[in-house]
Design an enzyme around this catalytic site. Sequence first.
Site, PDB file in Angstrom:
ATOM      1  CG  ASP A 265      -2.244   0.529   1.074  1.00 59.19           C
ATOM      2  OD1 ASP A 265      -2.334   1.661   0.567  1.00 59.19           O
ATOM      3  OD2 ASP A 265      -3.218  -0.160   1.430  1.00 59.19           O
TER       4      ASP A 265
ATOM      5  CG  ASP B 135      -4.590   5.668   1.002  1.00 62.00           C
ATOM      6  OD1 ASP B 135      -5.520   4.872   1.151  1.00 62.00           O
ATOM      7  OD2 ASP B 135      -4.478   6.737   1.643  1.00 62.00           O
TER       8      ASP B 135
ATOM      9  CD  GLU C 117      -8.840   4.513  -1.490  1.00 60.35           C
ATOM     10  OE1 GLU C 117      -9.765   4.250  -0.716  1.00 60.35           O
ATOM     11  OE2 GLU C 117      -7.917   5.288  -1.183  1.00 60.35           O
TER      12      GLU C 117
ATOM     13  CG  HIS D 285      -8.967  -0.994   4.924  1.00 59.63           C
ATOM     14  ND1 HIS D 285      -8.715  -1.155   3.568  1.00 59.63           N
ATOM     15  CD2 HIS D 285      -8.546   0.251   5.227  1.00 59.63           C
ATOM     16  CE1 HIS D 285      -8.163  -0.056   3.094  1.00 59.63           C
ATOM     17  NE2 HIS D 285      -8.047   0.815   4.078  1.00 59.63           N
ATOM     18  CG  ASP D 286     -11.307   2.468   3.797  1.00 56.38           C
ATOM     19  OD1 ASP D 286     -10.801   2.430   4.934  1.00 56.38           O
ATOM     20  OD2 ASP D 286     -10.703   2.873   2.786  1.00 56.38           O
TER      21      ASP D 286
HETATM   22  O1  ISL Z   1     -14.845   7.226   2.226  1.00 52.79           O
HETATM   23  C1  ISL Z   1     -14.210   7.645   3.148  1.00 52.79           C
HETATM   24  C2  ISL Z   1     -14.466   9.005   3.682  1.00 52.79           C
HETATM   25  O2  ISL Z   1     -15.820   9.119   4.083  1.00 52.79           O
HETATM   26  C3  ISL Z   1     -13.283   6.797   3.877  1.00 52.79           C
HETATM   27  O3  ISL Z   1     -13.852   5.523   4.009  1.00 52.79           O
HETATM   28  C4  ISL Z   1     -11.865   6.646   3.337  1.00 52.79           C
HETATM   29  O4  ISL Z   1     -11.104   7.553   3.991  1.00 52.79           O
HETATM   30  C5  ISL Z   1     -11.629   6.807   1.893  1.00 52.79           C
HETATM   31  O5  ISL Z   1     -12.245   5.719   1.302  1.00 52.79           O
HETATM   32  C6  ISL Z   1     -10.125   6.805   1.556  1.00 52.79           C
HETATM   33  O6  ISL Z   1      -9.517   5.651   2.054  1.00 52.79           O
HETATM   34  C7  ISL Z   1      -8.120   5.524   2.142  1.00 52.79           C
HETATM   35  O7  ISL Z   1      -7.461   6.653   2.648  1.00 52.79           O
HETATM   36  C8  ISL Z   1      -7.703   6.990   3.998  1.00 52.79           C
HETATM   37  C9  ISL Z   1      -7.645   5.808   4.951  1.00 52.79           C
HETATM   38  O8  ISL Z   1      -8.223   6.163   6.169  1.00 52.79           O
HETATM   39  C10 ISL Z   1      -8.367   4.610   4.385  1.00 52.79           C
HETATM   40  O9  ISL Z   1      -8.245   3.508   5.252  1.00 52.79           O
HETATM   41  C11 ISL Z   1      -7.784   4.349   3.036  1.00 52.79           C
HETATM   42  O10 ISL Z   1      -8.240   3.169   2.454  1.00 52.79           O
HETATM   43  C12 ISL Z   1      -6.643   7.989   4.381  1.00 52.79           C
HETATM   44  O11 ISL Z   1      -5.372   7.452   4.125  1.00 52.79           O
END
Ligand code: ISL
Length: 554
Positions: free
Chosen positions: A107, A203, A263, A335-336
């Site tokens: 990641d 990310d 992402e 995980h989100d």
């Molecule tokens: O959708 C979101 C905001 O409401 C969150 O679920 C998320 O922050 C977003 O999907 C981005 O995710 C990624 O970056 C974030 C981290 O917290 C997440 O775990 C990651 O997957 C910041 O690095």
Amino acid sequence: MTAIEPSGRTGPGWWRSAVVYQVYPRSFADGNGDGVGDLRGIRERLDHLEWLGVDVLWISPVYPSPMADNGYDVSDYLDVDPTYGTLAELDALIAELHERGMKLVMDLVANHTSDEHPWFVESSSSPESPKRDWYWWRDEPNNWGSFFSGPAWTYSEGRAAYYLHLFTRKQPDLNWENPEVRHAVYDVLRWWLDRGVDGFRMDVINLISKDPELPEAPVMPGQRYGNMRASVLDGPRVHEFLAEMHREVFDRYDDRDLLLVGETGETTVEEGRKYTDPARRELDMVLHYEHVEIDHGTFKWDVRPFDLGRLRERLAAWQTGLADVGWNSLYWDNHDQPRVVSRYGDDGRWRTESAKLLATVLHLQRGTPFVYQGDEIGMTNYPFASIDEFDDVEAVNYYHEAIALGMEPEDVIRSLRAMSRDNGRTPMQWDDSPNAGFTTGRPWLAVNPNHTEVNVAAQRDDPDSVLSHYRRLIRLRHEDPAVVDGDFTLLTDSHPQVFAFRRRHESGQLVVLANFSGAEADLGELAGECRGDLVIGSGHGSVMAPWESRVYRR
Ligand code: ISL
């Protein structure tokens, strides 16, 4: 049951026939009994991944971190946090995966660092710091809110200025306008590639280019801060930056079969085509969000009922939008996200059937499927009842902000129970022992009480289990070119219960029929599609049972 042969494809587009498995290291397997998952735990469970048949392992961040956002706040890009193990153990993991014919994707969290990263410590020390422009500093903040509630700006004494953070205050945004920043990130990428990793999941990569004016943002009704999305999502230079990254880094590793996944939350099909067009040399595929926001209202916590029509329409739009150019990634959970069986399926009476149906619909689309740990056994949401049970900074911040805005605690908890990221972070359920075989210590987040029934051990030798179903789907992708390369046609855009599509290929065609409901579904005109060999499922006739899915090949 024997292991499933890996896809084994090499060369350009090798990942089209591959299946990726995502591990959230904190919650997968604890090898040292401290209650937190780690690299040793992952290494001890590689037999499971090989047996399942996955080709690529993506691990969420294991870098040194103060863990304000469970590792998505990196304080050193070139090491491993002691919670997870050592660099030597990561090297061993890479070697062990390669021996088994699997790859490792790391990641890359480079939109922001931790505020404890030496780059930020230096940048915030003084306005004269050589790294003064590595982050976004302003004398006065604008009105932007952060993705995790509260303002997107925090004051720093050392700099006597405010810094921008789209996530928590402990995650300052790097300033990608500065070429030194970009080249520092490229160095990190090369360092890991030279160590043997096979690619990156990047990310929030569509946030790296901001409108440099940082203009004031519209404030939505009932909100305190401005919605900054228009100034940060798919920003003005994002494609330029990714193409530069490709030239500076990945072009130099042309002899390696790498996987580059972005992402890209809230991106559009149009942008998705640009990110993944091979001719533009940016990314191989993107993790877009539209299909996991079907049940969001004006924002994530405004939970709405599931709408099959909308899901079908958005998934089909990505399938057709990326048909002639680019490539899709396919996922339900990570995980989100809350667990898809609880969200779009039925985690009660029809848990097994709906988990299988969701898997079938996902894996048989055109694209590369991502299995998130626990998907393969149909793990469900957790029965959260009080705010004390949540760990995630997003959930906790939102709770306090919503209460301060006058909302009722029960209403806020109801939203969190449905939508919180902690639903996807409860420990992996390996067996029916007290901590589900995840740890011998005290788990950092509670284990779902349903682990006594829903676990790997209970499903492994059961040919009708969700787990066996996943293996069947993965094998089908490895063996059937129609799954990999067949084109996609939606067969109905109006049936109230059924999601049906065709994958046509010179070797034949596959027809997928899925009843997204707890009632029987009359296939009507679709009944004519029930011809050929039933390769997945066991039903027959023109009426589908509740949550039944079938795949015909002809
Ligand atoms: O959708 C979101 C905001 O409401 C969150 O679920 C998320 O922050 C977003 O999907 C981005 O995710 C990624 O970056 C974030 C981290 O917290 C997440 O775990 C990651 O997957 C910041 O690095």
